[in-house]
Design an enzyme around this catalytic site. Structure first.
Site, mmCIF file in Angstrom:
data_model
loop_
_atom_site.group_PDB
_atom_site.id
_atom_site.type_symbol
_atom_site.label_atom_id
_atom_site.label_comp_id
_atom_site.label_asym_id
_atom_site.label_seq_id
_atom_site.Cartn_x
_atom_site.Cartn_y
_atom_site.Cartn_z
ATOM 1 N N CYS A 146 65.136 -14.045 -20.007
ATOM 2 C CA CYS A 146 65.269 -12.964 -19.037
ATOM 3 C C CYS A 146 65.121 -13.480 -17.615
ATOM 4 C CB CYS A 146 64.246 -11.867 -19.317
ATOM 5 S SG CYS A 146 64.381 -10.498 -18.154
ATOM 6 N N GLU A 220 69.442 -10.937 -25.380
ATOM 7 C CA GLU A 220 69.865 -10.687 -23.997
ATOM 8 C C GLU A 220 71.370 -10.436 -23.951
ATOM 9 O OE1 GLU A 220 68.743 -10.140 -21.135
ATOM 10 O OE2 GLU A 220 66.760 -11.015 -20.847
#
Length: 232
Positions: A146, A220
């Site tokens: 992230c 993600e």
């Protein structure tokens, strides 16, 4: 082409080895079609708005993950950095995110009324589970895609000839994560991972940590795909 953010990270660092051990998962995330469309300005507005809503809900769980990292940390340096991140998320980043959302006609009451998407739940609970079951290094590795991924993505977009900045409605997003301030925060995350791994046998655990890193990177990518799927 200009070096991308993670190209200048030493290959022998733990992050460098994680990235090298999960190239397909990492590329599926940082080179996702959502990112490409964001860079050239063709991303459907509905996809971006949905992403913005879910990203705010993600930040709530992100803060919890860093609070858990503070508890799991072995020394004061790590505890202070993790707790500082909790403060930054809750007292600064979430407010900045809401200000950014207002420019897209999204307001806090509307955002918090939205349910978490399956992609958001799957990713954030995976990160928290890594921290609950494992140690601070497991949790950090799950968080790496992230923070570091956004720095890499913005850096790639700024360096790419395919990126269109003039007239691109997503230019502020790109420039926010390409800023020196955010790039420095991402580098600090990588440095802290090196620090904590030294006392937690990071070298001997590279296979298991690479699996965590790869799965988090794929999750993600699923977060990007969530926005594109909504716009179809």
């Amino acid at each position: 082409m200009t070096d991308t953010f993670t190209d200048i990270i030493p290959a022998q660092s733990l992050f460098g080895r994680l990235r090298a051990n999960a190239p397909d998962a990492w590329q599926s995330y940082v080179c996702h079609d959502f990112v490409r469309q964001l860079g050239n300005g063709t991303l459907p507005e509905a996809a971006f708005k949905h992403y913005l809503i879910q990203d705010y809900l993600f930040l709530i769980q992100f803060a919890r993950a860093y609070a858990l990292a503070t508890y799991k940390a072995d020394d004061l340096r790590a505890m202070r950095q993790f707790s500082g991140t909790v403060h930054a998320i809750l007292d600064m980043e979430m407010s900045l995110h809401l200000d950014f959302c207002k420019g897209w006609g999204l307001f806090e009451d509307d955002i918090v009324a939205e349910p978490e998407s399956r992609a958001c739940i799957t990713y954030t609970r995976y990160v928290l589970d890594c921290g609950a079951r494992g140690d601070v290094v497991d949790l950090q590795v799950a968080l790496m895609p992230c923070m570091v991924g956004y720095a890499e993505i913005a850096n790639r977009l700024m360096a790419s000839s395919d990126t269109r900045l003039d007239g691109n409605p997503y230019r502020p997003w790109i420039e926010m994560y390409a800023s020196s301030e955010f790039q420095d925060v991402a580098k600090a995350e990588i440095d802290l991972l090196e620090h904590t791994a030294q006392t937690r046998g990071g070298d001997a655990r590279i296979k298991g940590l690479a699996e965590i890193f790869a799965r988090a990177s794929r999750l993600e990518a699923d977060f990007w795909q969530m926005g594109l799927d909504l716009a179809k």
